[in-house]
Write an enzyme that holds these catalytic residues in place. Structure first.
Site, PDB file in Angstrom:
ATOM      1  N   ASP A 228       0.861  -1.194   0.000  1.00 18.12           N
ATOM      2  CA  ASP A 228       0.000   0.000   0.000  1.00 18.12           C
ATOM      3  C   ASP A 228       0.891   1.234   0.000  1.00 18.12           C
ATOM      4  OD1 ASP A 228      -2.140  -1.675   0.184  1.00 18.12           O
ATOM      5  OD2 ASP A 228      -2.851  -0.963   2.134  1.00 18.12           O
ATOM      6  N   ASP A 230       0.422   3.907   1.622  1.00 18.92           N
ATOM      7  CA  ASP A 230       0.396   4.670   2.879  1.00 18.92           C
ATOM      8  C   ASP A 230       1.091   3.943   4.032  1.00 18.92           C
ATOM      9  OD1 ASP A 230      -1.474   2.648   3.308  1.00 18.92           O
ATOM     10  OD2 ASP A 230      -3.206   3.984   3.087  1.00 18.92           O
ATOM     11  N   TRP A 290     -13.545  -1.629  -2.090  1.00 19.71           N
ATOM     12  CA  TRP A 290     -12.753  -1.961  -0.898  1.00 19.71           C
ATOM     13  C   TRP A 290     -13.136  -3.318  -0.313  1.00 19.71           C
ATOM     14  CZ3 TRP A 290     -13.137  -3.249   4.167  1.00 19.71           C
ATOM     15  CH2 TRP A 290     -12.006  -3.050   4.972  1.00 19.71           C
ATOM     16  N   GLU A 293     -10.086  -8.628  -1.010  1.00 15.01           N
ATOM     17  CA  GLU A 293      -9.116  -9.143  -2.008  1.00 15.01           C
ATOM     18  C   GLU A 293      -7.889  -9.720  -1.305  1.00 15.01           C
ATOM     19  OE1 GLU A 293      -8.982  -6.001  -1.121  1.00 15.01           O
ATOM     20  OE2 GLU A 293      -6.832  -5.804  -0.851  1.00 15.01           O
ATOM     21  N   ASP A 294      -7.529  -9.129  -0.146  1.00 13.14           N
ATOM     22  CA  ASP A 294      -6.366  -9.649   0.587  1.00 13.14           C
ATOM     23  C   ASP A 294      -6.675 -11.032   1.186  1.00 13.14           C
ATOM     24  OD1 ASP A 294      -8.236  -8.365   2.187  1.00 13.14           O
ATOM     25  OD2 ASP A 294      -6.770  -7.496   3.561  1.00 13.14           O
ATOM     26  N   MET A 320       0.785   3.813   9.331  1.00 13.81           N
ATOM     27  CA  MET A 320      -0.019   4.162   8.155  1.00 13.81           C
ATOM     28  C   MET A 320      -0.385   5.639   8.186  1.00 13.81           C
ATOM     29  SD  MET A 320      -3.578   2.530   6.651  1.00 13.81           S
ATOM     30  CE  MET A 320      -4.708   3.756   7.258  1.00 13.81           C
ATOM     31  N   HIS A 323      -6.052   8.375   6.826  1.00 14.63           N
ATOM     32  CA  HIS A 323      -6.822   8.880   5.683  1.00 14.63           C
ATOM     33  C   HIS A 323      -8.275   8.451   5.793  1.00 14.63           C
ATOM     34  CE1 HIS A 323      -7.114   4.871   3.841  1.00 14.63           C
ATOM     35  NE2 HIS A 323      -5.873   4.686   4.274  1.00 14.63           N
ATOM     36  N   ARG A 325     -11.781   7.077   3.668  1.00 18.23           N
ATOM     37  CA  ARG A 325     -12.012   6.184   2.521  1.00 18.23           C
ATOM     38  C   ARG A 325     -12.136   7.032   1.256  1.00 18.23           C
ATOM     39  NH1 ARG A 325     -11.402   2.100   4.016  1.00 18.23           N
ATOM     40  NH2 ARG A 325     -13.211   1.226   5.046  1.00 18.23           N
TER      41      ARG A 325
HETATM   42  C1  UD2 Z   1      -6.695  -2.099   3.914  1.00 20.38           C
HETATM   43  C2  UD2 Z   1      -5.420  -2.890   3.703  1.00 20.38           C
HETATM   44  C3  UD2 Z   1      -5.161  -3.029   2.207  1.00 20.38           C
HETATM   45  C4  UD2 Z   1      -6.314  -3.617   1.475  1.00 20.38           C
HETATM   46  C5  UD2 Z   1      -7.573  -2.830   1.819  1.00 20.38           C
HETATM   47  C6  UD2 Z   1      -8.821  -3.510   1.299  1.00 20.38           C
HETATM   48  C7  UD2 Z   1      -4.280  -1.933   5.604  1.00 20.38           C
HETATM   49  C8  UD2 Z   1      -3.204  -1.048   6.043  1.00 20.38           C
HETATM   50  N1  UD2 Z   1      -4.361  -2.130   4.299  1.00 20.38           N
HETATM   51  O1  UD2 Z   1      -6.381  -0.796   3.473  1.00 20.38           O
HETATM   52  O2  UD2 Z   1      -4.001  -3.815   1.995  1.00 20.38           O
HETATM   53  O3  UD2 Z   1      -6.450  -4.963   1.808  1.00 20.38           O
HETATM   54  O4  UD2 Z   1      -7.756  -2.686   3.213  1.00 20.38           O
HETATM   55  O5  UD2 Z   1      -9.027  -3.231  -0.035  1.00 20.38           O
HETATM   56  O6  UD2 Z   1      -5.026  -2.477   6.382  1.00 20.38           O
HETATM   57  N2  UD2 Z   1      -5.454   3.308  -3.108  1.00 20.38           N
HETATM   58  C9  UD2 Z   1      -5.144   4.464  -3.806  1.00 20.38           C
HETATM   59  N3  UD2 Z   1      -6.136   5.308  -4.166  1.00 20.38           N
HETATM   60  C10 UD2 Z   1      -7.431   5.066  -3.868  1.00 20.38           C
HETATM   61  C11 UD2 Z   1      -7.728   3.899  -3.156  1.00 20.38           C
HETATM   62  C12 UD2 Z   1      -6.744   3.044  -2.769  1.00 20.38           C
HETATM   63  O7  UD2 Z   1      -3.991   4.726  -4.103  1.00 20.38           O
HETATM   64  O8  UD2 Z   1      -8.278   5.882  -4.226  1.00 20.38           O
HETATM   65  C13 UD2 Z   1      -4.387   2.318  -2.812  1.00 20.38           C
HETATM   66  C14 UD2 Z   1      -3.369   2.834  -1.849  1.00 20.38           C
HETATM   67  O9  UD2 Z   1      -2.130   2.223  -2.136  1.00 20.38           O
HETATM   68  C15 UD2 Z   1      -3.931   2.350  -0.539  1.00 20.38           C
HETATM   69  C16 UD2 Z   1      -4.435   0.968  -0.929  1.00 20.38           C
HETATM   70  O10 UD2 Z   1      -4.940   1.149  -2.244  1.00 20.38           O
HETATM   71  O11 UD2 Z   1      -2.959   2.331   0.466  1.00 20.38           O
HETATM   72  C17 UD2 Z   1      -5.505   0.401   0.005  1.00 20.38           C
HETATM   73  O12 UD2 Z   1      -6.593   1.260   0.114  1.00 20.38           O
HETATM   74  P1  UD2 Z   1      -6.940   2.065   1.485  1.00 20.38           P
HETATM   75  O13 UD2 Z   1      -5.682   2.596   2.041  1.00 20.38           O
HETATM   76  O14 UD2 Z   1      -8.016   3.028   1.204  1.00 20.38           O
HETATM   77  O15 UD2 Z   1      -7.541   0.941   2.380  1.00 20.38           O
HETATM   78  P2  UD2 Z   1      -7.140   0.516   3.870  1.00 20.38           P
HETATM   79  O16 UD2 Z   1      -6.211   1.447   4.523  1.00 20.38           O
HETATM   80  O17 UD2 Z   1      -8.370   0.197   4.619  1.00 20.38           O
HETATM   81 MN    MN Z   2      -4.716   2.720   3.884  1.00 20.02          MN
END
Ligand code: UD2
Ligand code: MN
Length: 378
Positions: A228, A230, A290, A293-294, A320, A323, A325
């Site tokens: 990711d 972030d 969202w 997939e993981d 992290m 941020h 959604r």
């Molecule tokens: C969690 C997981 C992530 C993934 C996701 C479910 C963590 C730290 N990470 O992330 O691996 O499984 O859940 O889909 O728990 N991104 C963009 N632009 C966008 C949207 C997403 O660049 O508009 C990329 C970016 O690299 C981001 C990653 O996709 O870090 C995951 O998306 P997120 O950060 O919004 O989701 P998060 O933090 O819940």
């Molecule tokens: Mn994230």
């Protein structure tokens, strides 16, 4: 590390100089030989003997030269051609280059990199600018965010692949911290930012598949770290490389209180070798929006009889960037339901069914940005 071009320059000059000496000596040799044949009647005996002695001496010198240096010149040329054609492995390439440079070959990098710092202080300072990041990260990088250790041959060729859209601020922090860490870890690496083109629903796993394919078009990577944008590691002993089993690296995130949110969690940052990735047919392409997939990636691994390896939770700590959604990446309630079918779908949905349209490849000094249309449903 100097590029192949830089390695070749001094030797090219030397080789050209030796070539011209060799050619002139041959010409002179032939000239003397002809003189001897044509004018032998007109020459007195002493001059004839003198010329024969000179010719014999020249033959001897040429024989010695050819024995030592013909192989040098042409061996070197051959080595260059093979290097250009990418026909020989890196280790052999380095040893040929250093042999012809007269220096000793670079040793392989040690299994544990010597310059690691351990726990790191990570601060996502809002005032950090992209030019700060460039100044602190660009040292010894090749175009497109590529790097090789300077004093040893890396044992791991790693493509770091980041799914991305509209997260400039996060990318800035990631580059600021990760380049120095990866350099200290003595990795032969490249950073690939896979940008989802357009405003359609985001698809993290499909972007990761694109990163795998596109990075391999550039270099023979044998390991892929999917991260990711972030997430920044808080300890550089968490090595960005592959292991005997697929690796889940982000095991202790600040947002989850530095522990795993659930037992089979496989999100954030993971590393798979080429062989491991191909065994699971890459990642699913059908998880839009969202979530889950993981978990599908984790299921693929266990369904193929592999285990997941993890670092100790003290080493696997991550911070992290906070941020909200993103729009067009809303939670998709359909995604968890797909997990029941992974066993059935994984052989036909993955790297073997990946379809996308490449829009643009941009080579920044700190990364390669791959802009791609992944044919989002809306
Ligand atoms: C969690 C997981 C992530 C993934 C996701 C479910 C963590 C730290 N990470 O992330 O691996 O499984 O859940 O889909 O728990 N991104 C963009 N632009 C966008 C949207 C997403 O660049 O508009 C990329 C970016 O690299 C981001 C990653 O996709 O870090 C995951 O998306 P997120 O950060 O919004 O989701 P998060 O933090 O819940
Ligand atoms: Mn994230």
């Amino acid at each position: 590390m100097p590029s192949d071009q830089e390695y070749r320059k001094p030797n090219n000059k030397l080789a050209d100089w030796r070539d011209s000496c060799l050619h002139s000596s041959f010409a002179f040799y032939l000239f003397l030989f002809r003189c001897l044949i044509y004018f032998r009647a007109k020459m007195n005996r002493l001059l004839r003997i003198f010329l024969i002695v000179v010719l014999l001496a020249l033959s001897f010198m040429l024989a010695v030269w050819l024995n030592n240096d013909h192989s040098y010149t042409h061996g070197h040329r051959y080595a260059e051609l093979s290097i250009v054609a990418g026909m020989i492995p890196e280790e052999q390439k380095q040893s040929i280059i250093s042999k012809f440079n007269g220096s000793s070959p670079l040793p392989p990098c040690p299994p544990t990199p010597p310059g690691l710092e351990g726990p790191l202080r990570i601060e996502f300072e809002w005032s950090r600018s992209m030019s700060d990041v460039r100044n602190s990260s660009r040292e010894n990088l090749q175009e497109g965010g590529r790097y090789k250790p300077l004093d040893c041959i890396a044992q791991h060729k790693v493509a770091v692949i980041i799914p991305y859209r509209n997260r400039k601020d996060h990318l800035k922090h990631w580059l600021y911290y990760l380049h120095p860490i990866l350099k200290r870890q003595q990795v032969d690496y490249g950073v690939y930012v896979i940008n989802q083109h357009g405003e359609g629903t985001f698809n993290r796993a499909k972007l990761l598949n694109v990163g795998y394919v596109e990075s391999l078009k550039e270099y023979a990577y044998d390991c892929f770290v999917f991260s990711d944008v972030d997430l920044v590691p808080m300890d550089d002993r968490n090595l960005y490389r592959c292991h005997g089993e697929p690796r889940h690296m982000a095991v202790a995130m600040d947002k989850f209180g530095f522990q795993m949110p659930y037992k089979n969690y496989f999100g954030g940052v993971v590393a798979l070798s080429r062989v491991q990735y191909m065994r699971i047919n890459g990642f699913p392409n059908n998880y839009w929006g969202w979530g889950a997939e993981d978990d599908d990636m984790h299921k693929r691994i266990t369904l193929k009889g592999m285990a997941v390896s993890r670092p100790d939770s003290r080493l696997g700590m991550y911070k992290m960037v906070r941020h909200l959604r993103d729009t067009h990446n809303e939670v998709n309630p359909q995604n968890p339901g797909q997990l029941h079918n992974t066993a059935k779908t994984m052989n036909s949905d993955g790297i073997n069914s990946l379809i996308y349209s490449l829009i643009k490849i941009e080579k920044d000094e700190l990364y390669t940005m791959i802009d791609v249309d992944i044919h989002a449903p809306n």
